[in-house]
Design an enzyme around this catalytic site. Structure first.
Site, PDB file in Angstrom:
ATOM      1  N   GLU A  55       0.846  -1.197   0.000  1.00  0.00           N
ATOM      2  CA  GLU A  55       0.000   0.000   0.000  1.00  0.00           C
ATOM      3  C   GLU A  55       0.877   1.241   0.000  1.00  0.00           C
ATOM      4  O   GLU A  55       1.883   1.307   0.722  1.00  0.00           O
ATOM      5  CB  GLU A  55      -0.923  -0.001   1.219  1.00  0.00           C
ATOM      6  N   LYS A 228      -6.600  -4.892 -23.622  1.00  0.00           N
ATOM      7  CA  LYS A 228      -7.302  -4.944 -24.913  1.00  0.00           C
ATOM      8  C   LYS A 228      -6.269  -4.839 -26.044  1.00  0.00           C
ATOM      9  O   LYS A 228      -5.434  -5.727 -26.169  1.00  0.00           O
ATOM     10  CB  LYS A 228      -8.363  -3.849 -24.960  1.00  0.00           C
ATOM     11  N   ARG A 234      -4.805  -7.905 -17.374  1.00  0.00           N
ATOM     12  CA  ARG A 234      -6.082  -7.256 -17.099  1.00  0.00           C
ATOM     13  C   ARG A 234      -5.877  -6.166 -16.053  1.00  0.00           C
ATOM     14  O   ARG A 234      -5.549  -6.472 -14.907  1.00  0.00           O
ATOM     15  CB  ARG A 234      -7.050  -8.314 -16.574  1.00  0.00           C
TER      16      ARG A 234
END
Ligand code: DSN
Length: 415
Positions: A55, A228, A234
């Site tokens: 984080e 894409k 992804r």
């Protein structure tokens, strides 16, 4: 810890994954938003760094042990900036939707007026659909395509902007096959003192290759996905002007997300590296050439292509003349080994689950090496499956031919 292979540890999942690999290997994939990640991307994505919590941002983490995560994220950011000539890149957004959510949270307050392309005309869920957070939290005014040309009518978009005075204009689409004029969008936004957000999720790879005008120098924020046309893992990406960088980063973390998916960031870094290679430009040129070949061959067989053709990787086919729905067509084609998705056409009278059209795209088939000759063959296979006289026998014949074509062009990651 004893090392078990997946097949030894969990044979059910291993079996399903191997069936999926077989499905991909033996199917012609014309889903415009899908692609096949390279073996290098897959390797980075499944690396041990998956275990790490990180984080924060490089040099500013809330966990120790982030030395290598920092190196990877810094490389991913530097490569994204270089690839898209952007002042700032955030590579932590888990998806395109979250990239858009982060951008909206910086550029808007709840209830603000925004203009975006309507979902039924080719926009995305996050461009103001009423079933999505965007349509619930912000007051979206949809714009669409011209009924005659089925292309964006910038004069009409400007008229709407002058009337509604949006705080933000969203340019970008998930089912629009023509060049998007980001310069004109910026001009319209400036006239009404709005900001411009370009969602280049679909065309990011084509933009990166310099084959579609870039949004980056016109839009204050550009968002994208990496899976894409960009052919990566992804995930999401936000590119923005330097002044917005701290706010965008804070909106992604801690605003919306906790720990970043560091294995995906490693895979994004690989994807940006691959997109800087000369063969990537050749690949994108083939994606466009294949799309044009597929569209014109379908037209030669009498199919109606929305807007009369394509400038990118997408072909939107209007099936109304054939008397079949998008749903029937996508099911029949799937039975024949060709995957596409049912898709609304502009001014579609049918509901989204049925539709009057199908959307085709060439990124995945081009990755596996198909060229214009294969596109011609695929067009005639599609036409025969969708012809009114086609039955199960035709689907089986086509499926055999599809398997044979796929066998000649294995997917690199599965070979
Ligand atoms: N669902 C994606 C597409 O298919 O275009 C967009 O997020």
């Amino acid at each position: 810890m004893k090392a078990f292979s997946l097949a030894q540890r969990d044979s059910k999942i291993a079996r399903i994954l191997s069936l999926e690999a077989e499905r991909q290997a033996s199917t012609i994939n014309l889903i415009a938003s899908e692609n096949h990640a390279s073996p290098a991307v897959l390797e980075a994505q499944s690396s041990l760094i998956i275990d790490k919590y990180a984080e924060g941002y490089p040099g500013r983490r809330y966990y120790s042990g982030c030395v290598h995560v920092d190196e990877i994220e810094n490389l991913a950011i530097a490569r994204a900036k270089e690839l898209f000539k952007a002042e700032h890149a955030n590579v932590q957004a888990h998806s395109g939707s979250q990239a858009n959510m982060a951008a909206y949270s910086v550029l808007l307050k709840h209830g603000d007026t925004v203009m975006g392309m309507g979902l039924s005309h080719g926009g995305h869920l996050t461009h103001g659909s009423e079933v999505n957070f965007s349509g619930k939290w912000y007051h979206f005014i949809p714009y669409g395509v011209d009924p005659k040309t089925e292309m964006l009518n910038y004069d009409e978009i400007e008229r709407l902007a002058l009337k509604h005075k949006p705080r933000l204009i969203v340019a970008g689409a998930s089912s629009y096959s023509r060049i998007i004029d980001f310069e004109r969008f910026r001009h319209i936004a400036d006239r009404v003192s709005a900001r411009l957000l370009a969602d280049i999720a679909h065309i990011a790879g084509i933009v990166a290759a310099g084959l579609h005008p870039s949004s980056v120098s016109y839009a204050q924020v550009s968002t994208a996905t990496t899976q894409k046309t960009l052919r990566g893992p992804r995930g999401g990406l936000v590119l923005c002007e330097k002044e917005l960088a701290p706010a965008i980063d804070a909106a992604v973390f801690p605003g919306m997300q906790g720990g970043p998916a560091v294995h995906t960031i490693a895979a994004k870094a690989v994807c940006f590296f691959e997109a800087m290679q000369p063969e990537f430009v050749r690949y994108q040129k083939s994606v466009l050439e294949n799309a044009r070949a597929l569209a014109s061959e379908l037209q030669r067989h009498g199919m109606r292509i929305v807007s009369g053709g394509t400038d990118n990787h997408i072909i939107l086919v209007d099936l109304s003349r054939l008397g079949i729905t998008g749903k029937d067509a996508d099911e029949a084609l799937e039975a024949a080994g060709i995957t596409v998705n049912r898709n609304a056409i502009p001014f579609d009278p049918k509901p989204p689950r049925i539709t009057s059209g199908i959307r085709l795209g060439t990124p995945a088939v081009t990755t596996r090496g198909f060229g214009p000759e294969e596109m011609k063959r695929i067009a005639s296979l599609i036409v025969s499956v969708l012809s009114p006289s086609a039955d199960k026998l035709v689907q089986e014949q086509v499926h055999r031919e599809v398997r044979e074509m796929c066998r000649q062009f294995p997917i690199a990651g599965l070979a």
